[in-house]
Every structure is written in C-alpha cells, then in structure tokens.
Design a protein around this motif. Structure first.
Motif, PDB file in Angstrom:
ATOM      1  N   CYS A 150     -39.492  20.033 -87.580  1.00 39.77           N
ATOM      2  CA  CYS A 150     -38.265  19.514 -86.952  1.00 39.77           C
ATOM      3  C   CYS A 150     -37.021  20.319 -87.292  1.00 39.77           C
ATOM      4  O   CYS A 150     -35.956  20.077 -86.714  1.00 39.77           O
ATOM      5  CB  CYS A 150     -38.068  18.055 -87.356  1.00 39.77           C
ATOM      6  N   VAL A 153     -36.214  25.356 -85.613  1.00 39.19           N
ATOM      7  CA  VAL A 153     -35.551  25.819 -84.378  1.00 39.19           C
ATOM      8  C   VAL A 153     -34.547  24.798 -83.844  1.00 39.19           C
ATOM      9  O   VAL A 153     -34.106  24.885 -82.704  1.00 39.19           O
ATOM     10  CB  VAL A 153     -36.590  26.155 -83.287  1.00 39.19           C
ATOM     11  N   ARG A 154     -34.169  23.835 -84.685  1.00 39.95           N
ATOM     12  CA  ARG A 154     -33.220  22.819 -84.249  1.00 39.95           C
ATOM     13  C   ARG A 154     -32.221  22.490 -85.350  1.00 39.95           C
ATOM     14  O   ARG A 154     -32.606  22.522 -86.527  1.00 39.95           O
ATOM     15  CB  ARG A 154     -33.964  21.548 -83.814  1.00 39.95           C
ATOM     16  N   PRO A 155     -30.971  22.140 -85.013  1.00 39.76           N
ATOM     17  CA  PRO A 155     -30.416  22.123 -83.661  1.00 39.76           C
ATOM     18  C   PRO A 155     -30.295  23.537 -83.112  1.00 39.76           C
ATOM     19  O   PRO A 155     -30.297  24.503 -83.872  1.00 39.76           O
ATOM     20  CB  PRO A 155     -29.049  21.469 -83.856  1.00 39.76           C
ATOM     21  N   PRO A 156     -30.175  23.690 -81.784  1.00 40.16           N
ATOM     22  CA  PRO A 156     -30.235  25.017 -81.162  1.00 40.16           C
ATOM     23  C   PRO A 156     -29.190  25.988 -81.669  1.00 40.16           C
ATOM     24  O   PRO A 156     -29.453  27.194 -81.743  1.00 40.16           O
ATOM     25  CB  PRO A 156     -30.033  24.727 -79.671  1.00 40.16           C
ATOM     26  N   GLU A 157     -28.005  25.507 -82.033  1.00 41.83           N
ATOM     27  CA  GLU A 157     -26.963  26.419 -82.506  1.00 41.83           C
ATOM     28  C   GLU A 157     -27.273  26.965 -83.901  1.00 41.83           C
ATOM     29  O   GLU A 157     -26.686  27.959 -84.330  1.00 41.83           O
ATOM     30  CB  GLU A 157     -25.588  25.732 -82.509  1.00 41.83           C
ATOM     31  N   ASP A 163     -36.876  28.673 -78.577  1.00 45.18           N
ATOM     32  CA  ASP A 163     -36.617  27.471 -77.783  1.00 45.18           C
ATOM     33  C   ASP A 163     -36.729  26.222 -78.679  1.00 45.18           C
ATOM     34  O   ASP A 163     -37.730  26.072 -79.392  1.00 45.18           O
ATOM     35  CB  ASP A 163     -37.649  27.396 -76.648  1.00 45.18           C
ATOM     36  N   PRO A 164     -35.737  25.327 -78.653  1.00 46.19           N
ATOM     37  CA  PRO A 164     -35.783  24.163 -79.553  1.00 46.19           C
ATOM     38  C   PRO A 164     -36.837  23.129 -79.173  1.00 46.19           C
ATOM     39  O   PRO A 164     -37.229  22.308 -80.001  1.00 46.19           O
ATOM     40  CB  PRO A 164     -34.368  23.576 -79.439  1.00 46.19           C
ATOM     41  N   GLU A 165     -37.297  23.130 -77.935  1.00 41.62           N
ATOM     42  CA  GLU A 165     -38.284  22.140 -77.503  1.00 41.62           C
ATOM     43  C   GLU A 165     -39.701  22.713 -77.436  1.00 41.62           C
ATOM     44  O   GLU A 165     -40.663  22.028 -77.741  1.00 41.62           O
ATOM     45  CB  GLU A 165     -37.892  21.585 -76.126  1.00 41.62           C
ATOM     46  N   THR A 188     -42.934  20.457 -82.597  1.00 39.64           N
ATOM     47  CA  THR A 188     -41.610  20.301 -83.232  1.00 39.64           C
ATOM     48  C   THR A 188     -41.369  18.879 -83.721  1.00 39.64           C
ATOM     49  O   THR A 188     -40.241  18.518 -84.034  1.00 39.64           O
ATOM     50  CB  THR A 188     -40.482  20.697 -82.266  1.00 39.64           C
ATOM     51  N   CYS A 190     -41.381  15.772 -86.358  1.00 37.04           N
ATOM     52  CA  CYS A 190     -41.198  15.672 -87.811  1.00 37.04           C
ATOM     53  C   CYS A 190     -42.486  15.186 -88.469  1.00 37.04           C
ATOM     54  O   CYS A 190     -43.174  14.319 -87.938  1.00 37.04           O
ATOM     55  CB  CYS A 190     -40.056  14.701 -88.107  1.00 37.04           C
TER      56      CYS A 190
END
Length: 303
Positions: A150, A153-157, A163-165, A188, A190
């Motif tokens: 989780c 790659v997240r949050p995208p910024e 790719d976050p998803e 992705t 948790c």
C-alpha cells in the motif's frame, strides 16, 4: 552509478535477506551502494502517528547526510521510502519548514538530491535490457504475484515512478529474469502489518485475502519490495492457515532474491534459507526451458 544506500532498521534485523540480496544484485549490475554512515531510524513505524515534525525531521537527517555527500539515495524498504520522500517533498515546498527542520537536526538540508525506491532504480535506471543481458539462470516456471503493497507507489505524488493502481515495474522485472508475472487484483492492497500486534484478527483476514487471491490467480509464489510485508506474509502464514483452515505454504520472496537467483547466486547466499515458508521445493521446479509459458501462449492464440 553510485547511490547513498539507506538500509533502514529492518534490513539490519528481520529483513537481512533483503540486504544480502540487494547488495549482491547491485554489485552484479554495476550499482555502487554506499551505506550512509551514522544513519538513524526514519520513524516509519510510529513517528507520523505521534508528531508531524518528528516524522519529517527523522528522515530529513538521513537525507541531509546523503546531500552532504552529493549523492541521490537508494531505499529498499517501501515504508522508509515513503517517509523519506515525504520529507524531501515537504522541504522543497516550504522554506519555513526547511528552516524549522534544519534547526531540529542541526544540519543543513535543502533537498537538492533525489530519493529513489530500489525497485525504481532496478527497473527504470539500471534498466531491463542490462538485467536481461546479465541473467544466467532464467526463472522459467516461476509464476510470480508481484506485490507492491500500500505504500510503494501511493500516494501518486510520493511514489511517482509507477501507476498507483496497477503498477508494472516489478512485473516487467520478473519477466526480464524469465519468470511469469501473473495478473491479479491485490497487488496494492494493504497486508495489515500495522494491525499485526494490536488487532491480529484484522491482519490475518487481510493476509488471507492476499494469499488466497494470489493462489487463485495461478501464481506459485509472491514477490515483495517491503520488509514489513515480507515479515507479515511469510511469518504469519501459518497463523492464517490455522485460522482459516486452508493450507497455502506459499513461498514469499524479496524481488531482489529472485533477481539474485537469475543472476546465478545460490539461495543461501541470498538468505532464502532464512524464510519461514520453505521455498526450496519450488526452486527445484525451475525449468530449463520456458515450456509452460509457450504452452500458455499457444493456448491464448487458439482462443
């Protein structure tokens, strides 16, 4: 290609095999990892839930050490990467915050260097072409569920390299070393590591869902880039099996361990003998030729 190497607390303790395999693979690929002298905990497990400034100052101190050396930083642990990137981005956005953090750590820090996840470095900076050239033992027959967790790659910024998803960097990496990256839905999700001691019932359900989905997707193992995810999925797998009455015996690997095998290292060199779930029977099934994948491809063509 030289980076300041931040192993974080886990890679000097429960995640030693991640450290072992990272160092071996990096050396094979010409990546010079210079471990930061006098690095300290980044506070990834608890600081951000305790004090916002502490959560920025702890990673900023390590970033300041790398900046002083004039090096970008390589970070294997997904949780450490998230905390270090957050501090880096926060300092770039606010001069007031930068000055406050410098006062706390008693060091200059201007966020002039970059923080990179180790997966990003391997997949996108070392590059798949070089990795393919270095492969000595392709992992034909391994069907890998690539688990990003989780945080990576997240949050995208923050985790902006994929790719976050539906991230693909580890999938492409596995394909480059001869394994098959299976499509699956929980890459992705948790794993519940934060609940593992206080709400074990919640963590076991989250682990069960991940393991079940990976197996239903046709994978015969799972690869991760996070020492907390690894610990949770590997060490607690027997507890999941007991609670849900389903035997998985599903080998869990760090992605660097699989890279190391493909580059010609023995399992013990990479620390694979330290896993709770015995991975050796699966490694014995690695094929000399990609027969399964060719059959799968023919099957798809006939459809």
């Amino acid at each position: 290609m030289r980076y300041a190497y931040y192993p974080g607390c886990s890679l000097h303790a429960t995640g030693k095999e991640y450290d072992l395999s990272t160092r071996l693979v990096a050396k094979d690929l010409g990546v010079d990892l210079w471990e930061l002298p006098d690095w300290t905990c980044c506070g990834s497990s608890a600081a951000h839930g305790t004090n916002a400034m502490l959560a920025l100052a702890l990673p900023a101190r390590n970033l300041a050490l790398a900046e002083k050396a004039g090096l970008d930083m390589a970070v294997p642990c997904a949780a450490c990467y998230a905390r270090l990137r957050n501090a880096e981005l926060a300092v770039r956005k606010s001069l007031d915050l930068q000055e406050a953090i410098q006062d706390i750590i008693d060091m200059e820090y201007q966020a002039t260097q970059e923080v990179y996840a180790l997966l990003d470095i391997m997949a996108n900076r070392v590059g798949l072409d070089l990795i393919k050239e270095k492969v000595k033992k392709p992992l034909y027959g391994l069907k890998v569920a690539c688990y990003y967790g989780c945080l990576l790659v997240r949050p995208p910024e923050v985790g902006a390299f994929d790719d976050p998803e539906d991230p693909q960097s580890m999938d492409r990496l596995m394909e480059a070393i001869g394994a098959e990256a299976v499509p699956w839905a929980y890459k992705t999700e948790c794993c519940g590591a934060g609940h593992s001691t206080t709400r074990t019932d919640i963590a076991l359900k989250m682990l069960y869902d991940i393991l079940r989905n990976a197996k239903l997707s046709g994978a015969n193992c799972l690869a991760t880039a996070c020492p907390l995810c690894m610990l949770n999925l590997d060490m607690r797998q027997s507890a999941v099996e007991q609670k849900y009455g389903q035997q998985f015996r599903f080998p869990i690997f760090y992605f660097t361990e699989l890279m190391g095998l493909a580059l010609g290292h023995e399992p013990r060199e990479l620390g694979i003998d330290k896993h709770f779930v015995d991975a050796m029977p699966l490694l014995g099934l690695i094929q000399a030729e990609p027969m399964v994948r060719e059959e799968s491809a023919r099957g798809r063509e006939e459809e």
